[in-house]
Design a protein around this motif. Structure first.
Motif, PDB file in Angstrom:
ATOM      1  N   GLU A 348       0.826  -1.207   0.000  1.00 28.95           N
ATOM      2  CA  GLU A 348       0.000   0.000   0.000  1.00 28.95           C
ATOM      3  C   GLU A 348       0.857   1.253   0.000  1.00 28.95           C
ATOM      4  OE1 GLU A 348      -3.234   0.308  -0.565  1.00 28.95           O
ATOM      5  OE2 GLU A 348      -3.070  -1.857  -0.919  1.00 28.95           O
ATOM      6  N   ARG A 349       1.959   1.230   0.742  1.00 28.33           N
ATOM      7  CA  ARG A 349       2.862   2.388   0.741  1.00 28.33           C
ATOM      8  C   ARG A 349       3.531   2.539  -0.627  1.00 28.33           C
ATOM      9  NH1 ARG A 349       3.944   7.340   1.114  1.00 28.33           N
ATOM     10  NH2 ARG A 349       6.110   7.888   1.592  1.00 28.33           N
ATOM     11  N   LEU A 350       3.905   1.441  -1.251  1.00 30.11           N
ATOM     12  CA  LEU A 350       4.498   1.524  -2.585  1.00 30.11           C
ATOM     13  C   LEU A 350       3.512   2.114  -3.588  1.00 30.11           C
ATOM     14  CD1 LEU A 350       6.417  -1.880  -2.767  1.00 30.11           C
ATOM     15  CD2 LEU A 350       7.413   0.396  -2.510  1.00 30.11           C
ATOM     16  N   LYS A 351       2.238   1.739  -3.480  1.00 27.77           N
ATOM     17  CA  LYS A 351       1.229   2.315  -4.369  1.00 27.77           C
ATOM     18  C   LYS A 351       1.107   3.821  -4.151  1.00 27.77           C
ATOM     19  CE  LYS A 351      -1.695  -1.809  -4.891  1.00 27.77           C
ATOM     20  NZ  LYS A 351      -3.040  -2.384  -4.624  1.00 27.77           N
ATOM     21  N   GLN A 352       1.171   4.261  -2.900  1.00 27.45           N
ATOM     22  CA  GLN A 352       1.129   5.696  -2.619  1.00 27.45           C
ATOM     23  C   GLN A 352       2.309   6.407  -3.272  1.00 27.45           C
ATOM     24  OE1 GLN A 352       1.069   6.043   1.636  1.00 27.45           O
ATOM     25  NE2 GLN A 352      -1.088   5.440   1.830  1.00 27.45           N
ATOM     26  N   ILE A 353       3.494   5.793  -3.172  1.00 27.18           N
ATOM     27  CA  ILE A 353       4.690   6.388  -3.780  1.00 27.18           C
ATOM     28  C   ILE A 353       4.528   6.481  -5.297  1.00 27.18           C
ATOM     29  CG2 ILE A 353       7.148   5.986  -4.220  1.00 27.18           C
ATOM     30  CD1 ILE A 353       7.257   4.743  -1.371  1.00 27.18           C
TER      31      ILE A 353
END
Length: 400
Positions: A348-353
């Motif tokens: 999920e954090r990678l998608k935000q990035i």
């Protein structure tokens, strides 16, 4: 007592083909036509297919563009550039037949700043960026991008080496090092890898296979020795070669045989050669002959750019990205990320990035990667992810 487990090892193989392979001929012609359209009209809509057989090239498709296309001239120039310039080859650029079935549709001209039609509406200053911004996906589709830290190019070693050998074969022919070589070549590289968890690392090159079209004035033994010494050993770093490496060069022993078998080709049949050599995944859509609205191409370039940038930033050692689109809609329907257990960052954090750093709309992709410029002919030669000159191969420094 703690039991120490040895890392697992496995073999993996990737293939490359030379510029003269019949399927690659078709890809290059299709992209040369696309480039010609974009030189005159950056917002050209292009869908080109090509088929070849001995003595014949057939070009068909639909183009919406202000460009005036000389399809016959483009075909012959591509064949000449590839090296089909002899009457005893399957195609000779001077004498082959070219059948042009390209439908060029009329394009409504935009007025110039004074409100008068100037005959070059797509290039009017100020009009083209605003028109480009409105573009959405031209079709549904799902695409993949992949990157791995096993090479400096963040490509799998097997496909990187296969393409290196293909490029070296072409150079040896052009430079006269191996003057008997002809354009149709095939290369296959098998590497041995070790795997610990999701991380993989190449250990050695296990097998190299090369088959090359050539003139009759070279013996098979001469060809095998020259290609091994002048091409293969100079293309593969010595650290990956050892006494156990196997070389199958011209394994059938044929003289002057077309490596691809019966000479026939069409666009889009080398999609694995074009991408990651079988690593990662592939959405199934081919690249060549398509403008940026076709997400099969533009979004695949974006997915590679994202995956490469994430690995370059140290957020993963391997990364697979999937993007999916619907026709008529700009934003992707879904984003999938798999780091194979090699990342300390949540998905999920990678998608935000990804969303913070990349514009995933087809128009945004085209603007950021320069996909309305005539850059495509070079991509159809030795892989779409092999040159640092391609914008999607220049990693983005991410805002985290």
């Amino acid at each position: 007592m703690t039991i120490q487990h040895e890392p697992e090892t496995f073999l993996f193989t990737s293939e490359s083909v030379g510029e003269g392979h019949p399927d690659k001929i078709c890809d290059q012609i299709a992209d040369a036509i696309l480039d010609e359209c974009l030189r005159h009209d950056p917002l050209s809509k292009v869908a080109i297919e090509v088929a070849v057989r001995p003595g014949l090239v057939i070009v068909f498709g639909v183009v919406d563009s202000l460009a005036c296309l000389d399809v016959d001239g483009i075909v012959r120039e591509v064949l000449r550039d590839i090296g089909y310039d002899s009457p005893d080859q399957e195609l000779d650029y001077r004498t082959c037949d070219v059948m042009d079935y390209v439908e060029v549709r009329s394009v409504k001209k935009l007025p110039n700043s004074n409100g008068n039609g100037n005959g070059n509406g797509a290039l009017v200053s100020g009009s083209f960026p605003s028109r480009a911004e409105k573009e959405v996906a031209g079709d549904q589709g799902m695409v993949f991008g992949y990157a791995t830290d096993e090479t400096p190019q963040l490509l799998p070693l097997t496909i990187d080496l296969a393409h290196r050998i293909s490029r070296a074969l072409k150079a040896a022919c052009i430079e006269g090092t191996l003057p008997w070589l002809r354009p149709d070549t095939k290369v296959q590289v098998t590497a041995e890898y070790k795997q610990e968890g999701g991380h993989i690392a190449p250990l050695r090159v296990h097998t190299v296979v090369v088959t090359a079209q050539h003139t009759p004035d070279v013996t098979v033994d001469e060809l095998r020795g020259a290609i091994r010494e002048m091409v293969v050993l100079k293309s593969i770093p010595a650290m990956y070669l050892d006494a156990r490496t196997v070389y199958h060069i011209q394994p059938t022993g044929d003289v002057g045989v077309t490596p691809s078998g019966k000479f026939a080709g069409v666009t889009g049949r080398k999609i694995v050669v074009d991408t990651y050599g079988g690593w990662g995944a592939h959405g199934g859509g081919a690249f060549s002959g398509k403008d940026f609205r076709q997400v099969d191409r533009s979004a695949a370039y974006m997915a590679r750019w994202i995956a490469k940038s994430l690995v370059h930033a140290g957020l993963a050692q391997r990364c697979l990205i999937q993007l999916s689109y619907s026709s008529g809609i700009a934003e992707p329907l879904s984003i999938f990320i798999d780091t194979f257990g090699t990342s300390q960052v949540s998905v999920e954090r990678l998608k935000q990035i990804v969303r913070m750093n990349f514009d995933l709309r087809p128009a945004g992709i085209a603007m950021e990667l320069g996909l309305m410029s005539p850059i495509y002919y070079a991509t159809a030669k030795n892989g779409h992810f092999t040159s640092g000159l391609f914008p999607w191969e220049r990693v983005r420094e991410l805002v985290l």
